[in-house]
Design an enzyme around this catalytic site. Structure first.
Site, PDB file in Angstrom:
ATOM      1  N   ASP A 177       0.848  -1.189   0.000  1.00  0.00           N
ATOM      2  CA  ASP A 177       0.000   0.000   0.000  1.00  0.00           C
ATOM      3  C   ASP A 177       0.890   1.248   0.000  1.00  0.00           C
ATOM      4  O   ASP A 177       1.775   1.387   0.857  1.00  0.00           O
ATOM      5  CB  ASP A 177      -0.914   0.006   1.232  1.00  0.00           C
ATOM      6  CG  ASP A 177      -1.993   1.072   1.121  1.00  0.00           C
ATOM      7  OD1 ASP A 177      -3.000   0.815   0.441  1.00  0.00           O
ATOM      8  OD2 ASP A 177      -1.818   2.153   1.701  1.00  0.00           O
ATOM      9  N   ASN A 185      -2.153  12.921  -3.709  1.00  0.00           N
ATOM     10  CA  ASN A 185      -3.047  13.431  -4.749  1.00  0.00           C
ATOM     11  C   ASN A 185      -3.541  14.836  -4.428  1.00  0.00           C
ATOM     12  O   ASN A 185      -3.625  15.698  -5.311  1.00  0.00           O
ATOM     13  CB  ASN A 185      -4.242  12.489  -4.918  1.00  0.00           C
ATOM     14  CG  ASN A 185      -3.952  11.349  -5.880  1.00  0.00           C
ATOM     15  OD1 ASN A 185      -3.078  11.460  -6.741  1.00  0.00           O
ATOM     16  ND2 ASN A 185      -4.684  10.258  -5.744  1.00  0.00           N
ATOM     17  N   ASP A 194      -1.287   9.676 -10.839  1.00  0.00           N
ATOM     18  CA  ASP A 194      -1.304   8.587 -11.823  1.00  0.00           C
ATOM     19  C   ASP A 194       0.108   8.248 -12.285  1.00  0.00           C
ATOM     20  O   ASP A 194       0.474   7.071 -12.390  1.00  0.00           O
ATOM     21  CB  ASP A 194      -2.166   8.976 -13.034  1.00  0.00           C
ATOM     22  CG  ASP A 194      -3.653   8.970 -12.717  1.00  0.00           C
ATOM     23  OD1 ASP A 194      -4.035   8.452 -11.644  1.00  0.00           O
ATOM     24  OD2 ASP A 194      -4.434   9.486 -13.542  1.00  0.00           O
ATOM     25  N   GLU A 221      -4.445   2.539  -4.701  1.00  0.00           N
ATOM     26  CA  GLU A 221      -2.995   2.630  -4.513  1.00  0.00           C
ATOM     27  C   GLU A 221      -2.419   1.364  -3.893  1.00  0.00           C
ATOM     28  O   GLU A 221      -1.286   1.346  -3.411  1.00  0.00           O
ATOM     29  CB  GLU A 221      -2.659   3.828  -3.614  1.00  0.00           C
ATOM     30  CG  GLU A 221      -3.095   3.709  -2.175  1.00  0.00           C
ATOM     31  CD  GLU A 221      -4.518   4.187  -1.921  1.00  0.00           C
ATOM     32  OE1 GLU A 221      -4.840   4.480  -0.764  1.00  0.00           O
ATOM     33  OE2 GLU A 221      -5.303   4.276  -2.892  1.00  0.00           O
TER      34      GLU A 221
END
Length: 308
Positions: A177, A185, A194, A221
């Site tokens: 993770d 983000n 991305d 993610e």
């Protein structure tokens, strides 16, 4: 043409109990393809599972396990179910051809064979298989990162669980993770996020390394690395390489309370498949250890007693 070029043109498994028939087919195909052979059904099954031929040329009438029994066995195993089969047999009646096609054969060739016809039929079936494989790869690939998607992971986990279970070999799993990715983000924007996931996927590939290892985007993610024939202790080595890869990449993460660069937390599990375990057990243990890695401060792995 080199051996590797022949393999790229297609690996063909010829199954016939008569060596003379194998020689004839080998002579017809050897200039364009890598040719393997087996003289009986059990040996053919072993080769199909370990050498992964692109196409099988199969005699229908053989002592012991005949062609119809063999094709049934091939179809019941996930690792061999998609290999196309051409029956090459002395049987020649319409009823024989109908039975072969009904059993799952892609084509039917009667003996004595014509070399040009065999080559043409083989090329056709290899073309069809490659087109099918390309479409399947699109369905099983994560569009953003280019690694396997969740569906591909689930299918491969089941296949490796069965395969390693038959051999008494372990299967290991890393759940990975990306730490504080929502904050990433929010701070850098979704296009940057991305691009970072693409870089992380590449780092996972490098950390895994072996051709049989599967890197998959598990969701958002979160990623998974499936490691057949490796136990939890071996998987720890992959986790350590991934930590070093992320340190080397040093992707800035100014919003992270853990480190100034992007990090990841990992949970590791390893099991030998048995009658009292299922693939979900492997995932559940890795997920619990991932949760522990996060609770312990992130940017680390947890693998259980004896493996850390």
């Amino acid at each position: 043409m080199s051996w590797s070029d022949l393999a790229l043109n297609g690996r063909i498994l010829v199954v016939d109990d008569a060596m003379e028939n194998i020689r004839i087919l080998h002579a017809a195909l050897q200039d364009e393809h890598e040719v393997l052979f087996a003289l009986d059904g059990p040996r053919a099954l072993e080769i199909a599972r370990t050498q992964h031929p692109d196409l099988i040329l199969l005699d229908a009438v053989m002592p012991g396990m005949d062609g119809y029994a063999l094709i049934k066995e091939l179809q019941t195993a996930s690792e061999t179910a998609d290999i196309p089969v051409i029956f090459v047999t002395a049987l020649s009646s319409p009823e024989d051809e109908t039975r072969a096609l009904g059993a799952g054969a892609a084509d039917f060739i009667s003996k004595p064979v014509n070399a040009a016809v065999v080559r043409a039929r083989v090329r056709t079936q290899l073309t069809v298989k490659r087109q099918r494989d390309a479409l399947r790869a699109l369905v099983l690939t994560d569009a953003l990162t280019g690694v396997a998607n969740r569906r591909a992971f689930d299918e491969r986990l089941m296949a490796e669980w069965r395969r390693c279970g038959r051999s008494g070999l372990p299967v290991a799993l890393l759940l990975v993770d990306v730490d504080h990715f929502k904050l990433y983000n929010d701070f850098y924007g979704h296009p940057a996020g991305d691009n970072t996931l693409i870089q992380v996927a590449s780092a996972l590939r490098r950390a895994a390394g072996r051709t049989q290892d599967l890197v998959a985007r598990y969701g958002g993610e979160e990623f998974a690395i499936l490691l057949p024939q490796l136990d939890a202790r071996g998987a720890v080595g992959v986790a350590r390489r991934l930590i070093l890869e992320l340190e080397r990449m040093a992707i800035p993460h100014a919003a992270s309370p853990t480190a100034p660069y992007l990090t990841a937390s990992m949970g590791i599990s390893g099991m030998i498949p048995g009658e009292h375990t299922i693939p979900a057990d492997l995932v559940q243990v890795a997920d619990a250890r991932l949760y522990q890695a996060k609770a312990d401060g992130r940017n680390r792995y947890r693998a259980g007693a004896g493996a850390d």
